[in-house]
Scaffold this motif. Structure first.
Motif, mmCIF file in Angstrom:
data_model
loop_
_atom_site.group_PDB
_atom_site.id
_atom_site.type_symbol
_atom_site.label_atom_id
_atom_site.label_comp_id
_atom_site.label_asym_id
_atom_site.label_seq_id
_atom_site.Cartn_x
_atom_site.Cartn_y
_atom_site.Cartn_z
ATOM 1 N N THR A 162 0.853 -1.176 0.000
ATOM 2 C CA THR A 162 0.000 0.000 0.000
ATOM 3 C C THR A 162 0.892 1.229 0.000
ATOM 4 O O THR A 162 2.081 1.165 0.330
ATOM 5 C CB THR A 162 -0.931 0.037 1.227
ATOM 6 N N ASP A 165 -0.645 4.512 3.420
ATOM 7 C CA ASP A 165 -1.836 4.086 4.162
ATOM 8 C C ASP A 165 -3.128 4.532 3.491
ATOM 9 O O ASP A 165 -4.136 4.795 4.162
ATOM 10 C CB ASP A 165 -1.791 4.613 5.606
ATOM 11 N N HIS A 209 4.359 0.490 2.077
ATOM 12 C CA HIS A 209 4.272 -0.562 3.080
ATOM 13 C C HIS A 209 4.146 -1.899 2.351
ATOM 14 O O HIS A 209 3.152 -2.133 1.651
ATOM 15 C CB HIS A 209 3.065 -0.335 3.989
#
Length: 265
Positions: A162, A165, A209
């Motif tokens: 991702t 976020d 991430h």
């Protein structure tokens, strides 16, 4: 009649195209869809049971309630999952571990569905290494997952990520067929506005991430087919080959998990 089965719509988009997975199926609405995961991290673990819908009802997936969902492994551990809403059935005490084979049994609407998945040994996810390249005045970025594939042939990996976020998740799958026993050399391509349907161009300062999963071969086959179909390289009408019996759509995966983050520089 065209029907659309968006197999993990709320979870995944595709790294190579960044678009919703839209498969042209022959009369698949109303079929059971199962999404189940067991990991080497602490639970609870979730099995979600819904029904596929026509393309006119995207993002409205009827929950299947009243199912009996039993999760077990080859060491004798077993648990009946509890319904917690939205088609989700959850464990309370079940423990996942590498090397075990897990069996999922579901009794729903008068039918039984069975799936098995073996959790591979974890592979150390050591870091992420950035690279970039230019097309004209535009810079695109990649991240190289740093890990060394084990010497035994047959390891399979899923990488999801991702950006900042934002919630949208992208995926890719790797095998060791060409790189067995060696340090990984395959990067993850990050989206830019040249990608079909991409709604975010990765720039300096974005935080990526990344989750690395070690998956078994059946789950790898499922995701490979899903990506191929979403990219238009599959033959339709078709479904990704599920590891769940009795014609259910979806997947059951026992896998290891390791997460790292990297900020683009």
């Amino acid at each position: 009649m065209k029907n659309t089965f968006l197999i993990i719509l709320s979870l995944f988009l595709v790294t190579s195209c960044q678009k919703e997975i839209d498969l042209d199926l022959a009369d698949q609405s109303g079929k059971i869809v199962i999404e189940g995961n067991v990991t080497n991290q602490a639970g609870p673990y979730i099995v979600r049971i819904t029904k596929s819908v026509e393309f006119t009802q995207q993002n409205q997936y009827p929950a299947v309630i009243g199912a009996q969902v039993i999760l077990s492994d080859n060491t004798g551990q077993t648990e009946t999952l509890q319904y917690v809403g939205d088609g989700r059935y959850m464990t309370s005490a079940f423990v996942g571990a590498s090397g075990r084979t897990y069996t999922l049994k579901i009794q729903a609407e008068g039918q039984q569905y069975i799936a098995q998945s073996t959790m591979p040994e974890a592979v150390d996810f050591e870091g992420l290494e950035q690279d970039s390249f230019k097309f004209g005045d535009k810079t695109s970025y990649t991240l190289l997952p740093i890990f060394t594939d084990p010497a035994v042939l047959g390891n399979r990996y899923l990488f999801s990520f991702t950006i900042n976020d934002l919630g949208k998740k992208y995926i890719d799958v790797f095998s060791d067929n060409l790189n067995n026993g060696l340090p990984n050399q395959r990067p993850i391509m990050l989206p830019n506005d040249d990608n079909d349907g991409a709604d975010h161009e990765v720039v300096v300062g974005d935080t990526i991430h990344v989750e690395m999963q070690s998956i078994d071969n059946n789950v790898f086959t499922f995701y490979s087919a899903l990506l191929n179909l979403s990219n238009g390289s599959g033959v339709t009408p078709a479904n990704p080959p599920s590891n769940i019996s009795n014609g259910a759509l979806g997947y059951f995966s026992a896998h290891t998990v390791k997460n790292l983050s990297y900020t683009i520089q």
